[in-house]
Design an enzyme around this catalytic site. Structure first.
Site, PDB file in Angstrom:
ATOM      1  N   ALA A   1       0.840  -1.205   0.000  1.00  0.00           N
ATOM      2  CA  ALA A   1       0.000   0.000   0.000  1.00  0.00           C
ATOM      3  C   ALA A   1       0.877   1.259   0.000  1.00  0.00           C
ATOM      4  O   ALA A   1       1.995   1.228   0.536  1.00  0.00           O
ATOM      5  CB  ALA A   1      -0.911  -0.012   1.218  1.00  0.00           C
TER       6      ALA A   1
ATOM      7  N   ASP B   1       1.137  -9.579   8.419  1.00  0.00           N
ATOM      8  CA  ASP B   1       2.358  -8.997   8.983  1.00  0.00           C
ATOM      9  C   ASP B   1       3.560  -9.658   8.314  1.00  0.00           C
ATOM     10  O   ASP B   1       3.823 -10.853   8.514  1.00  0.00           O
ATOM     11  CB  ASP B   1       2.387  -9.231  10.492  1.00  0.00           C
ATOM     12  CG  ASP B   1       3.570  -8.535  11.165  1.00  0.00           C
ATOM     13  OD1 ASP B   1       4.444  -8.025  10.450  1.00  0.00           O
ATOM     14  OD2 ASP B   1       3.609  -8.528  12.414  1.00  0.00           O
TER      15      ASP B   1
ATOM     16  N   ASP C   1       9.255  -3.648  -0.039  1.00  0.00           N
ATOM     17  CA  ASP C   1       9.477  -2.223   0.220  1.00  0.00           C
ATOM     18  C   ASP C   1       9.110  -1.965   1.685  1.00  0.00           C
ATOM     19  O   ASP C   1       8.033  -1.452   1.977  1.00  0.00           O
ATOM     20  CB  ASP C   1       8.600  -1.393  -0.721  1.00  0.00           C
ATOM     21  CG  ASP C   1       8.855   0.102  -0.595  1.00  0.00           C
ATOM     22  OD1 ASP C   1       9.801   0.488   0.111  1.00  0.00           O
ATOM     23  OD2 ASP C   1       8.097   0.880  -1.195  1.00  0.00           O
TER      24      ASP C   1
ATOM     25  N   CYS D   1      13.345   3.855   1.107  1.00  0.00           N
ATOM     26  CA  CYS D   1      13.552   5.278   0.835  1.00  0.00           C
ATOM     27  C   CYS D   1      14.408   5.868   1.960  1.00  0.00           C
ATOM     28  O   CYS D   1      14.141   6.955   2.458  1.00  0.00           O
ATOM     29  CB  CYS D   1      12.232   6.020   0.673  1.00  0.00           C
ATOM     30  SG  CYS D   1      11.087   5.826   2.046  1.00  0.00           S
TER      31      CYS D   1
END
Length: 472
Positions: free
Chosen positions: A291, A340, A357, A410
């Protein structure tokens, strides 16, 4: 003569109405800004989440007021350390943190608008007086009574004496608007000169990028529709469908092209991660921590919406957003799964492509989401790295023989990136790093040249890290 008088009165009424509208707009924007800053400080949440709560709570629907308020919030939060230090230098019996949330937020906004936005130069006294009136109207004069005498000093005092007293690391932290501990970390990681270049690269948000959705038509046809919507873009090489937004006549989310799913607002680093995964049409893909759907929808596009994507995320709220975006982008072959990723995933099969990610410290997106940098400390990096290790270790068993696992964050820290990769290779010798295509970033650190790093000041995008493994 009578016609002239009537025309004059009509013009005066129009001007008065405009002034009333502008005053109402500014008041709404400052209410939004004060409330949003208070939520950020109280709940330690992102700018976007705080703004969403405030707009819903207050019921303010003027998009111009929301945009102006949000802009004030982002820039005030970006400069928070120097603003706070300056305010505390002028307060006497109390520190800024001892004041109520509303007063804290107002003082920060006041200093940003009257001093920081003017680069600490000459102050517009009338503007300052108008802001003070706004503060009284919003918070009440009794609430602001304690700090009223300080407002004048905040307009006249110089910032240079505070900078002159700082150590080298503190001075760089105040000039580049970062926590001192993070400046020290970057000095150790990159060296002083490269660290300062990186930190200065966080002073301004990166350009806005979009990814054209070729599930909705050819790239040429989509570009033609963008132009009709007043959106001018430049191609981002060497990516397939990423474009930099040069200009737009109106907000991107209010265009027909956005509503119809012709494009996704997506940083080029995120586009790069999806293209690095390189899923083939008909493949089985596990998109872990999926998401709000940027990667999922791009992976589906690269697969021509043929095959299977199982999109895993822990947050029901974020999966709700994922469903909306997947629907808007006309993707049919993706299935959401709430689980999870630190634990075993609910699969009894393996995938050709697994892309992970994981949550991270977001040290690569300080330019875009500056509130993140004030929530972190050195221990935050270590805690997040352990969560990332649990996730990548869990994902290993779901990669089919000959399949690939792509890991990206990131963040720019080595603990969350290269050190996770090294640990993974030690525990899972059946995996090896492979070359990343296309080539767009800088080599990874610690000798991991096959990994790729993106930096805001070099690549004009979010800071990013990507590693790609193949299972033997």
């Amino acid at each position: 003569m009578e016609n002239r008088v009537n025309t004059y009165h009509i013009l005066i009424k129009g001007v008065c109405r405009c002034l009333i509208c502008v005053t109402a707009l500014l008041k709404d924007a400052w209410i939004i800004a004060i409330e949003t800053l208070s939520w950020i400080e109280l709940q330690k949440i992102s700018e976007h989440m705080a703004l969403s709560r405030v707009v819903k709570q207050l019921g303010i629907r003027n998009p111009d007021a929301v945009r102006l308020g949000y802009g004030l919030v982002v820039e005030t939060v970006r400069h928070k350390n120097i603003i706070d230090k300056f305010i505390n230098s002028q307060l006497t019996s109390k520190t800024l943190d001892e004041l109520t949330m509303g007063v804290q937020a107002f003082l920060r906004l006041y200093v940003y608008q009257t001093r920081v936005a003017k680069n600490w130069g000459k102050t517009d006294l009338q503007e300052a007086q108008n802001i003070a009136k706004l503060g009284r109207a919003i918070l009440g004069w009794q609430t602001l009574m304690y700090v009223e005498p300080v407002l004048g000093f905040l307009l006249t005092q110089k910032i240079k004496p505070l900078l002159d007293k700082a150590t080298d690391e503190e001075h760089v932290a105040l000039e580049t608007f970062h926590p001192t501990w993070f400046v020290r970390y970057c000095f150790n990681l990159f060296g002083r000169n490269d660290a300062i270049a990186f930190l200065k690269g966080n002073l301004n948000p990166p350009p806005t990028y979009i990814r054209l959705n070729t599930l909705r038509g050819s790239q040429e046809a989509l570009l033609h529709k963008l132009y009709a919507d007043g959106i001018i873009v430049d191609k981002v090489e060497p990516l397939q469908h990423a474009f930099k937004v040069v200009s737009s006549k109106r907000p991107l989310t209010r265009t027909d092209s956005f509503r119809l799913g012709n494009f996704f607002i997506q940083d080029k680093a995120s586009c790069f991660a999806a293209e690095t995964a390189n899923p083939k049409s008909g493949a089985t893909v596990f998109d872990v921590c999926s998401a709000p759907g940027a990667k999922t929808t791009y992976l589906a596009q690269l697969m021509q919406d043929k095959g299977s994507i199982y999109a895993v995320d822990f947050s029901r709220r974020r999966i709700k957003t994922w469903r909306q975006e997947v629907g808007r982008m006309w993707v049919n072959m993706a299935e959401p799964i709430i689980a999870d990723a630190c634990l075993s995933l609910p699969f009894n099969r393996q995938a050709d492509v697994v892309i992970l990610d994981p949550p991270c410290t977001s040290t690569g997106v300080f330019a875009k989401l500056p509130a993140a940098k004030w929530r972190l400390n050195q221990k935050s990096i270590e805690k997040m790295a352990e969560i990332q290790w649990q996730m990548i270790n869990s994902c290993a068993q779901y990669v089919a023989s000959g399949g690939t696992l792509t890991y990206n964050t990131c963040s720019i820290t080595v603990e969350e990136n290269e050190m996770v990769v090294e640990r993974f290779l030690q525990v899972h010798p059946e995996f090896s790093l492979i070359e990343i295509e296309p080539k767009m970033g800088s080599p990874g650190l610690r000798g991991l040249d096959k990994c790729q790093r993106l930096y805001p000041h070099i690549h004009q995008c979010n800071g990013f890290f990507i590693a790609k493994f193949q299972k033997q």
